[in-house]
Scaffold this active site. Structure first.
Site, mmCIF file in Angstrom:
data_model
loop_
_atom_site.group_PDB
_atom_site.id
_atom_site.type_symbol
_atom_site.label_atom_id
_atom_site.label_comp_id
_atom_site.label_asym_id
_atom_site.label_seq_id
_atom_site.Cartn_x
_atom_site.Cartn_y
_atom_site.Cartn_z
ATOM 1 N N PHE A 165 0.810 -1.226 0.000
ATOM 2 C CA PHE A 165 0.000 0.000 0.000
ATOM 3 C C PHE A 165 0.840 1.270 0.000
ATOM 4 C CE2 PHE A 165 0.906 -0.073 4.540
ATOM 5 C CZ PHE A 165 1.042 1.274 4.820
ATOM 6 N N GLU A 189 -5.002 -3.907 -1.908
ATOM 7 C CA GLU A 189 -6.441 -3.667 -1.876
ATOM 8 C C GLU A 189 -6.792 -2.442 -1.034
ATOM 9 O OE1 GLU A 189 -4.594 -5.894 -0.532
ATOM 10 O OE2 GLU A 189 -5.540 -7.030 1.093
ATOM 11 N N ARG A 190 -5.773 -1.897 -0.303
ATOM 12 C CA ARG A 190 -6.079 -0.758 0.573
ATOM 13 C C ARG A 190 -6.094 0.566 -0.181
ATOM 14 N NH1 ARG A 190 -2.616 -1.961 5.920
ATOM 15 N NH2 ARG A 190 -1.452 -3.426 4.648
ATOM 16 N N CYS A 246 9.655 1.802 3.430
ATOM 17 C CA CYS A 246 10.559 0.712 3.799
ATOM 18 C C CYS A 246 11.978 1.218 3.972
ATOM 19 C CB CYS A 246 10.502 -0.390 2.761
ATOM 20 S SG CYS A 246 11.217 0.127 1.204
ATOM 21 N N GLU A 271 9.513 -3.760 13.064
ATOM 22 C CA GLU A 271 9.115 -2.706 12.133
ATOM 23 C C GLU A 271 7.841 -2.042 12.648
ATOM 24 O OE1 GLU A 271 7.693 -3.866 8.153
ATOM 25 O OE2 GLU A 271 8.792 -2.129 7.390
#
Ligand code: NAD
Length: 492
Positions: free
Chosen positions: A157, A184-185, A289, A390
């Site tokens: 996402f 899908e978000r 990331c 994370e």
């Protein structure tokens, strides 16, 4: 101009064989603007039949597409680059509404995506492999890179406009067919990207778009018509994709999560280091990331650096990404916001000191948004949850180290190996860290170690599963196999 008109009537569709079709599974989810809580659309997921149709369309198109000259295959990519640039403002605004990030971040993301289209346009040169006349007596040998069929990419996402472009242009230019399964978000930007792919003249069936969730991904992983899978997302899912793709005999590259450390030595320009660290940690709400998560600072300058970081954190403006002057937008969902807040609680329980507390942030007029202000922890040690896991939110930890060796030990002490940064004035420090840091991307006096598209991108340890990374030459090798052509002709 009011750029905030609702798009609730926006229809989310699959793109298969050159046609826009409704996905057919029973499940789905609402797509919601993270800053306003407004429902933007509803995404229905794709079932096994949708996956079958997409793979069949790809296989059918592959036969013709793979035979076309590479020069012909890159022409629609030149067109796509122009279209992406022409539509950059529209795409950036949609990205903000769909994801929650700021407009500046959205524009930057799209620029990095377009860069990959540009690199793939060089395929007539970059796809060449070696030739050696007289490799053995009377024998010439050459390596020929050939496309392999239908590849799929499953994307996360956090960069819905850029990450699909880490894969799509290379797969297409090398002569493969391609299936994109975006998050899908926030599927609105990927859908718009594929509309532009269609407009650019990519032939029917060469690129398909499938919306969906875990079941859709698993159907792709099990499908015998898929030659290989690219994945970017969290580590548990990356591990699953890697194992399942291998079980089904596919090529796979799976990029996972991250925990990125920054080392600040006493010879660093501390003001510069603090500014870059803060911007890397909190831009995109920490949902990168490559975001800096923990800064390890030499003891002699720890207090000074901590003060500078707090000063910069206090200057961050949290708000709706479409508003002027906003540095930190909304987090993707209320569930994710809750999860990040829980990490802050855990940090306090485990003994870290909250030097700057952004938890009480309020954004006027957007009370339903998933907002969290920057949080800066001091006194972090390598054992703490906030030093190991994370978080993917605007949370930065500061740890002290007595020297560079101890700092590198902390940096290497997590299960992740995506990226790290070093701020220093000493070349010898840079050399040492370059040798010892177990990461895929290392920045020296650079806060966010993001490689340009002509270099590959990928991490190590639990941040990456596979061999060939995304982007650059690795992408070309991932999407092709080299046939070695061994030739002998009788002497005249
Ligand atoms: P995610 O793992 O939840 O989802 C990624 C994709 O996998 C989505 O398309 C989703 O539909 C699919 N998926 C989710 N659960 C699945 C399951 N059980 N089986 C099969 N497919 C499944 O990741 P996310 O929350 O969308 O993205 C954030 C994560 O991505 C972070 O961990 C971040 O570090 C990572 N990320 C890594 C990189 C990198 O280059 N290493 C880049 C961007 C993001």
């Amino acid at each position: 101009m009011d750029t905030r008109s609702p798009v609730s009537e926006l229809e989310i569709r699959n793109y298969v064989g050159g046609e826009w079709r409704e996905p057919t599974a029973d499940d789905g989810r609402d797509v919601v603007n993270p800053a306003t809580g407004e429902r933007l659309a509803r995404v229905t997921f794709s079932g096994a039949d949708d996956v079958d149709r997409a793979v069949e369309a790809g296989l059918e198109a592959f036969d013709d597409w793979s035979r076309r000259p590479v020069e012909e295959r890159i022409q629609p990519l030149f067109e796509l680059k122009s279209l992406l640039e022409d539509h950059q403002a529209e795409l950036a605004e949609l990205l903000v509404r769909d994801h929650g990030k700021t407009l500046a971040e959205a524009r930057g993301e799209l620029r990095r995506g377009i860069e990959n289209v540009e690199v793939a346009c060089g395929m007539p040169t970059t796809m060449q492999a070696g030739t050696l006349p007289n490799a053995a007596p009377g024998i010439d040998e050459s390596a020929i890179r050939q496309p392999l069929g239908v590849f799929a990419a499953v994307t996360p996402f956090n960069f819905p406009g850029m990450i699909p472009l880490w894969f799509l242009p290379y797969a297409v230019a090398t002569g493969n067919a391609f299936v994109l399964k975006p998050s899908e978000r926030d599927p609105l930007v990927p859908q718009r990207l594929v509309e532009l792919v269609e407009e650019a003249g990519v032939p029917d069936g060469v690129v398909q778009l499938l919306h969906g969730g875990a079941d859709t991904v698993n159907a792709l992983l099990e499908h015998e018509g898929i030659a290989g899978i690219s994945f970017v997302g969290s580590t548990p899912v990356a591990r699953h994709v890697y194992a399942k793709a291998a079980e089904h005999g596919k090529r796979v590259q799976a990029q996972g999560g991250a925990k990125n450390y920054v080392i600040v030595t006493e010879t660093a320009d501390l003001e510069f280091a603090a500014e870059k660290t803060v911007s890397s940690s909190f831009a995109c709400g920490g949902e990168r990331c490559l975001a800096n998560d923990v800064a390890v600072v030499e003891e002699s300058v720890y207090d000074e650096f901590a003060d500078l970081v707090v000063e910069h954190a206090a200057n961050q403006t949290v708000g709706y990404g479409l508003d002027e002057g906003v540095d930190i937008g909304a987090l993707i969902t209320p569930e994710h916001e809750r999860r990040v807040r829980e990490f802050v609680e855990t940090g306090l329980e485990e003994g870290a000191t909250l030097l700057y507390d952004g938890r009480d942030v309020a954004v006027e007029g957007h009370e339903d948004g998933n907002f969290l202000g920057p949080c800066v922890f001091g006194d972090v040690d390598g054992e703490m949850t906030i030093a190991q896991e994370e978080i993917f939110g605007p949370v930065l930890g500061l740890a002290a180290a007595s020297d560079l060796d101890e700092a590198v030990e902390l940096l290497n002490g997590t299960r992740f190996g995506n990226a790290a940064s070093l701020f220093t004035g000493e070349g010898a420090d840079a050399r040492a860290v370059r040798h010892d840091a177990d990461v895929g991307n290392l920045g020296v006096n650079v806060g966010t170690a993001a490689p340009m598209a002509f270099f590959h991108f990928g991490g190590r340890k639990d941040s990456f599963f596979g061999d060939l990374h995304a982007q650059g030459d690795d992408a070309i090798r991932f999407y092709t196999d080299e046939t070695i052509y061994i030739e002998r002709w009788p002497d005249r």
